[in-house]
Design an enzyme around this catalytic site. Structure first.
Site, short mmCIF file in Angstrom:
data_model
loop_
_atom_site.label_atom_id
_atom_site.label_comp_id
_atom_site.label_asym_id
_atom_site.label_seq_id
_atom_site.Cartn_x
_atom_site.Cartn_y
_atom_site.Cartn_z
N GLU A 119 -7.89 46.18 -5.15
CA GLU A 119 -8.81 47.31 -5.09
C GLU A 119 -8.07 48.63 -5.11
O GLU A 119 -8.46 49.57 -5.80
CB GLU A 119 -9.70 47.22 -3.85
CG GLU A 119 -10.73 48.34 -3.78
CD GLU A 119 -11.65 48.25 -2.58
OE1 GLU A 119 -12.63 49.02 -2.53
OE2 GLU A 119 -11.40 47.40 -1.68
N LYS A 132 -14.87 47.71 7.50
CA LYS A 132 -14.77 46.30 7.89
C LYS A 132 -13.72 46.10 8.98
O LYS A 132 -13.73 45.07 9.65
CB LYS A 132 -14.43 45.42 6.68
CG LYS A 132 -15.58 45.23 5.69
CD LYS A 132 -15.18 44.22 4.62
CE LYS A 132 -16.31 43.99 3.63
NZ LYS A 132 -16.52 45.13 2.70
N CYS A 140 -20.47 38.55 -1.67
CA CYS A 140 -20.26 39.77 -0.90
C CYS A 140 -20.84 41.01 -1.57
O CYS A 140 -20.98 42.05 -0.93
CB CYS A 140 -18.76 39.97 -0.65
SG CYS A 140 -17.95 38.49 -0.04
N PHE A 152 -17.05 36.81 -4.22
CA PHE A 152 -16.54 35.57 -4.79
C PHE A 152 -17.32 35.26 -6.07
O PHE A 152 -18.54 35.39 -6.12
CB PHE A 152 -16.71 34.41 -3.82
CG PHE A 152 -15.71 34.37 -2.69
CD1 PHE A 152 -14.61 35.21 -2.67
CD2 PHE A 152 -15.86 33.47 -1.65
CE1 PHE A 152 -13.69 35.17 -1.63
CE2 PHE A 152 -14.95 33.41 -0.61
CZ PHE A 152 -13.86 34.26 -0.60
N HIS A 172 -16.60 41.34 8.19
CA HIS A 172 -17.19 41.22 6.86
C HIS A 172 -18.56 40.55 6.96
O HIS A 172 -18.65 39.37 7.31
CB HIS A 172 -16.25 40.40 5.97
CG HIS A 172 -16.60 40.42 4.52
ND1 HIS A 172 -17.76 40.98 4.04
CD2 HIS A 172 -15.95 39.92 3.43
CE1 HIS A 172 -17.80 40.85 2.73
NE2 HIS A 172 -16.72 40.20 2.33
N HIS A 206 -14.13 48.18 -0.32
CA HIS A 206 -14.48 46.80 0.03
C HIS A 206 -13.55 46.32 1.14
O HIS A 206 -14.00 45.76 2.13
CB HIS A 206 -14.36 45.92 -1.21
CG HIS A 206 -14.79 44.51 -0.99
ND1 HIS A 206 -16.05 44.17 -0.54
CD2 HIS A 206 -14.13 43.33 -1.16
CE1 HIS A 206 -16.14 42.84 -0.45
NE2 HIS A 206 -14.99 42.32 -0.81
#
Length: 410
Positions: free
Chosen positions: A314, A333, A163, A397, A338, A303
């Site tokens: 976050e 998002k 990502c 990830f 995403h 994010h």
């Protein structure tokens, strides 16, 4: 001294807008791009919705014969590139093409092509696998095709970091200009993996929302009822330029890319480090790179994927740097889903426009903000306020963390 880098062109194709202008306006208006999946039959799937790009016709941008030799992610990337270059006003025929490069990213690449060709192999034999299979599949084919199409002969490669992919691409492109290896860089990312095996795989991880009866309310970062992310697709492309080069041709400057931070969690394949330790260092590195103070950051495009662990980590990282109410935060998002490897690029575009226009899009679907997230989240309606500098965060990830810092150009 590092050369200054400015943003002079943007192009986007997203689930809630097929141009950068439409994407920006719909994001300000809180328009969701979520809906039932139309790209394949979802019978038997736990998740049956996503944020698809609508009404995209590759023939508007690419020769029909060539388009058939491209996966959808490449088509989207080339279309967004054409729009970004047009937006920049760059007159390619007047440029030294050895001083223009391309760095773009895709986290997964041609997944639909992979599925289609694997079926061909199993059902019809190896001789029926397309000779274009490999070049349709590999993520780096997008910067390759861009360079071939326009003749750009500067630095050229692709990035892959889940990502965080396109934020790494943008940061790398910035540094290539800063250190003198190019004067102009085309950068960003694209992704299109709303395919059976991708949706099945992410569903098996329990990463996707299963709010099938309310797709437009499913992506709900920071809300207490969040239950996973919504898959999206699309592309965002950006023209970055060395400041003096941009000024010499009287380019329209959207903002200045002043800072880039990147770290690793070194913790877990999918879960964030406790209290967002890696994310915190990423933001701190971007602020240090920009040579500004943390109190100059007014807005963060988070994010914010709408996953229980990710959003909380976050926000803990943000709080540890800025306190609870000293910076405003939103996650777009909630509207686009995403885009995986393309997420950083379209969110960077949002950040640049927010800094330019002193207005930030909301996080939609915040009905009951998680009490553990003690931040100044922008809920449901856009907010106007002075934004001299802001951050865009993307985390992947594998523990990849990136932060990009945009300043108002003065």
């Amino acid at each position: 001294m590092k050369r200054r880098v400015v943003i002079t062109g943007i192009g986007a194709i997203t689930p809630n807008g097929n141009t950068a202008a439409e994407f920006w306006q719909n994001s300000l208006n809180g328009i969701s791009g979520a809906g039932p999946i139309t790209l394949f039959d979802t019978t038997g799937f736990d998740t049956t919705f996503a944020c698809e790009v609508k009404n995209f016709n590759p023939a508007d941008f690419i020769d029909t014969k060539e388009a058939k030799r491209m996966d959808r992610f490449t088509q989207l990337g080339l279309a967004a590139t054409e729009m970004a270059i047009k937006d920049s006003g760059l007159e390619i025929e007047k440029e030294d093409l050895t001083r223009i490069g391309v760095v773009t990213g895709s986290g997964i690449g041609g997944m639909q092509t992979f599925e289609d060709q694997h079926k061909a192999l199993l059902n019809r034999g190896p001789s029926r696998v397309s000779p274009f299979f490999i070049v349709m599949l590999i993520p780096d084919i997008v910067p390759g095709r861009i360079s071939i199409r326009y003749g750009f002969k500067g630095p050229n490669y692709g990035t892959v970091s889940a990502c965080a992919t396109s934020s790494h691409a943008i940061g790398d492109a910035c540094r290539i200009i800063q250190y003198g290896d190019a004067d102009v860089m085309i950068t960003g990312g694209c992704e299109s993996v709303i395919t059976p095996i991708s949706i099945a795989g992410f569903s098996s991880m329990k990463a996707l929302s299963t709010r099938n009866d309310e797709p437009k309310k499913a992506s709900r970062p920071f809300d207490i009822a969040r239950d996973g992310f919504v898959m999206g697709e699309g592309a965002g492309m950006i023209v970055l330029e060395e400041l003096e080069h941009a000024k010499k041709r009287n380019a329209n400057i959207i903002g200045e890319l002043a800072g880039f931070g990147m770290t690793a969690d070194a913790y877990h394949l999918t879960a964030p480090a406790p209290e967002g330790e890696g994310a915190k260092r990423s933001m701190e590195n971007a602020i240090k790179d920009a040579k500004i103070n943390s109190d100059e950051i007014a807005y963060i495009n988070a994010h914010g994927t709408s996953t229980p662990l990710g959003d909380l980590a976050e926000m803990q990282a943000v709080t540890s740097i800025f306190g609870e109410k000293n910076v405003r935060v939103s996650s777009t998002k909630s509207m686009t889903g995403h885009l995986l490897g393309g997420a950083g690029a379209i969110e960077f575009i949002i950040l640049a426009k927010a800094v330019q226009n002193d207005v930030a899009p909301p996080t939609i679907n915040v009905e009951n903000q998680d009490p553990e997230i003690k931040l100044n989240v922008i809920p449901n309606v856009a907010q106007e306020f002075k934004i001299n500098a802001g951050l865009s965060n993307t985390f992947g990830f594998g523990g990849h963390n990136t932060s990009l810092l945009v300043k108002k150009f003065v």
